[in-house]
Design an enzyme around this catalytic site. Structure first.
Site, PDB file in Angstrom:
ATOM      1  N   GLN A 109       0.830  -1.196   0.000  1.00  0.00           N
ATOM      2  CA  GLN A 109       0.000   0.000   0.000  1.00  0.00           C
ATOM      3  C   GLN A 109       0.868   1.250   0.000  1.00  0.00           C
ATOM      4  O   GLN A 109       1.921   1.296   0.619  1.00  0.00           O
ATOM      5  CB  GLN A 109      -0.922  -0.004   1.214  1.00  0.00           C
ATOM      6  CG  GLN A 109      -2.114   0.913   1.060  1.00  0.00           C
ATOM      7  CD  GLN A 109      -3.279   0.498   1.942  1.00  0.00           C
ATOM      8  OE1 GLN A 109      -3.392  -0.653   2.328  1.00  0.00           O
ATOM      9  NE2 GLN A 109      -4.135   1.446   2.257  1.00  0.00           N
ATOM     10  N   SER A 118       3.690  -6.502   2.644  1.00  0.00           N
ATOM     11  CA  SER A 118       2.356  -6.440   3.240  1.00  0.00           C
ATOM     12  C   SER A 118       1.329  -7.069   2.303  1.00  0.00           C
ATOM     13  O   SER A 118       1.406  -8.270   2.033  1.00  0.00           O
ATOM     14  CB  SER A 118       2.009  -4.992   3.608  1.00  0.00           C
ATOM     15  OG  SER A 118       0.846  -4.935   4.394  1.00  0.00           O
ATOM     16  N   LEU A 119       0.371  -6.290   1.772  1.00  0.00           N
ATOM     17  CA  LEU A 119      -0.610  -6.881   0.865  1.00  0.00           C
ATOM     18  C   LEU A 119       0.063  -7.535  -0.336  1.00  0.00           C
ATOM     19  O   LEU A 119      -0.494  -8.458  -0.953  1.00  0.00           O
ATOM     20  CB  LEU A 119      -1.619  -5.825   0.392  1.00  0.00           C
ATOM     21  CG  LEU A 119      -1.162  -4.856  -0.711  1.00  0.00           C
ATOM     22  CD1 LEU A 119      -1.501  -5.373  -2.102  1.00  0.00           C
ATOM     23  CD2 LEU A 119      -1.769  -3.489  -0.508  1.00  0.00           C
ATOM     24  N   ARG A 136      -9.604  -7.895   3.594  1.00  0.00           N
ATOM     25  CA  ARG A 136      -8.472  -7.505   4.434  1.00  0.00           C
ATOM     26  C   ARG A 136      -8.440  -5.993   4.620  1.00  0.00           C
ATOM     27  O   ARG A 136      -8.273  -5.485   5.729  1.00  0.00           O
ATOM     28  CB  ARG A 136      -7.171  -8.006   3.806  1.00  0.00           C
ATOM     29  CG  ARG A 136      -5.893  -7.717   4.602  1.00  0.00           C
ATOM     30  CD  ARG A 136      -4.708  -8.311   3.852  1.00  0.00           C
ATOM     31  NE  ARG A 136      -3.438  -8.144   4.557  1.00  0.00           N
ATOM     32  CZ  ARG A 136      -2.611  -7.115   4.410  1.00  0.00           C
ATOM     33  NH1 ARG A 136      -2.940  -6.117   3.596  1.00  0.00           N
ATOM     34  NH2 ARG A 136      -1.461  -7.068   5.069  1.00  0.00           N
ATOM     35  N   HIS A 174      -0.400  -3.204  10.920  1.00  0.00           N
ATOM     36  CA  HIS A 174       0.715  -4.011  11.429  1.00  0.00           C
ATOM     37  C   HIS A 174       1.055  -3.676  12.884  1.00  0.00           C
ATOM     38  O   HIS A 174       2.221  -3.602  13.260  1.00  0.00           O
ATOM     39  CB  HIS A 174       1.948  -3.876  10.527  1.00  0.00           C
ATOM     40  CG  HIS A 174       1.699  -4.384   9.136  1.00  0.00           C
ATOM     41  ND1 HIS A 174       1.517  -5.721   8.868  1.00  0.00           N
ATOM     42  CD2 HIS A 174       1.560  -3.738   7.952  1.00  0.00           C
ATOM     43  CE1 HIS A 174       1.289  -5.868   7.569  1.00  0.00           C
ATOM     44  NE2 HIS A 174       1.298  -4.678   7.000  1.00  0.00           N
ATOM     45  N   GLN A 220       0.505 -11.858   9.946  1.00  0.00           N
ATOM     46  CA  GLN A 220       0.995 -10.663   9.258  1.00  0.00           C
ATOM     47  C   GLN A 220       0.145  -9.427   9.540  1.00  0.00           C
ATOM     48  O   GLN A 220       0.638  -8.301   9.547  1.00  0.00           O
ATOM     49  CB  GLN A 220       1.031 -10.935   7.743  1.00  0.00           C
ATOM     50  CG  GLN A 220       1.682  -9.853   6.919  1.00  0.00           C
ATOM     51  CD  GLN A 220       1.006  -9.685   5.564  1.00  0.00           C
ATOM     52  OE1 GLN A 220      -0.187  -9.449   5.494  1.00  0.00           O
ATOM     53  NE2 GLN A 220       1.793  -9.828   4.515  1.00  0.00           N
TER      54      GLN A 220
END
Length: 312
Positions: free
Chosen positions: A9, A94-95, A119, A203, A252
């Site tokens: 992101q 991340s994503l 998500r 996170h 995660q």
């Protein structure tokens, strides 16, 4: 050895994917399938905006994935460069870990889009707007950032969220704690701290409700067998077992993105070349982590054509 990388992101922008869609049926097919899976015209939002809607987490996450997978499909179908033949491993920030899994066959494209939509929504919904945020620390290593987060917490959540490279660490938590951390950066020998324009404290342990939702979603849509090893964010180690990866994807959501360690782990296992697909965020990070690494960022048709000729 070569690794393919997939951005996270922050890499979204108006117009993303438009050139690929105009030039390639393979790209148009990706965008069409994602639109159908989500039952929304995400492609138009990517192409035309408005920016405030595209940057919503539930839209940005599937959009970034769709753009990166479209880039990969063009590379594979239009230029004949197969990831299974030209890469030794993959990773995503991340994503981007979901994008990487889609690239190596662990998730279908439609399932990946739906998982990332959920998500993104779950992460946004986990904390009321305004109660949590993130900040980037420039000129900070992980030890400095950890000490700062501990000093600023004062009973609230203030945690290291992303260990991106030797000079950039992101912290996440309650808004007041993050603001205290930014005010204390000079005392901890850190060059600069900046509050990020994000909608939630990603996170961090505040994301626990989102992790629970993703656990249920991933139980219903688990990853399948991989065609290549994947380096996971929360362990910075290679994973080949789908069941292990499913658990790591849940972890995660609240866990640290150990990107610097991930790149160093790949380097220690012989990876020399890193190719970022669909963005130009991770490539510069890799260069700051190891100046001897070979780095390419592929975004345009010209980028893809030049890369295909080089490795033919």
């Amino acid at each position: 050895m070569r690794a393919f990388l997939f951005p996270g992101q922050g890499s979204q922008k108006i117009g993303m994917g438009a050139e690929l869609a105009a030039a390639s049926a393979a790209a148009r097919e990706v965008f069409g399938e994602v639109d159908e899976a989500l039952r929304q015209n995400l492609t138009a939002l990517m192409r035309e905006g408005p920016d405030d809607r595209l940057t919503l987490t539930e839209n940005a996450q599937p959009a970034i994935m769709a753009n990166a997978i479209a880039t990969l499909r063009v590379l594979e179908q239009d230029f004949g460069v197969k990831i299974s033949e030209k890469a030794d491993c993959v990773a995503g920030h991340s994503l981007g870990e979901y994008t990487a899994l889609a690239a190596i066959g662990a998730f279908g494209l439609a399932d990946t889009a739906r998982l990332l939509k959920l998500r993104g929504w779950s992460m946004q919904a986990a904390v009321p707007v305004g109660e949590g945020t993130m900040a980037v620390l420039l000129g900070a290593d992980i030890s400095q950032a950890t000490a700062l987060a501990e000093a600023a917490a004062q009973g609230e959540v203030c945690e290291v969220a992303n260990d991106n490279d030797p000079s950039q660490v992101v912290i996440s938590g309650h808004t007041a704690a993050i603001e205290r951390a930014v005010a204390l950066v000079k005392e901890h020998g850190i060059k600069r701290g900046m509050i990020l324009n994000v909608s939630a404290p990603f996170h961090s342990s505040l994301m626990a409700p989102a992790a629970e939702r993703m656990a249920h979603a991933l139980a219903a849509t688990p990853p399948k067998a991989f065609t290549l090893p994947l380096y996971a964010n929360v362990t910075a180690a290679a994973v080949t077992d789908p069941d292990e990866e499913r658990a790591l994807l849940v972890e995660q959501v609240t866990g640290r993105v150990r990107w610097r360690e991930t790149i160093l782990a790949m380097r220690s296992h012989g990876v020399e070349s890193f190719v970022e697909l669909g963005g130009k965020v991770l490539g510069p990070m890799v260069g700051r982590i190891d100046k001897d690494a070979q780095v390419r960022s592929l975004i345009t048709m010209a980028d893809l054509e030049a890369f295909a000729k080089e490795i033919a």
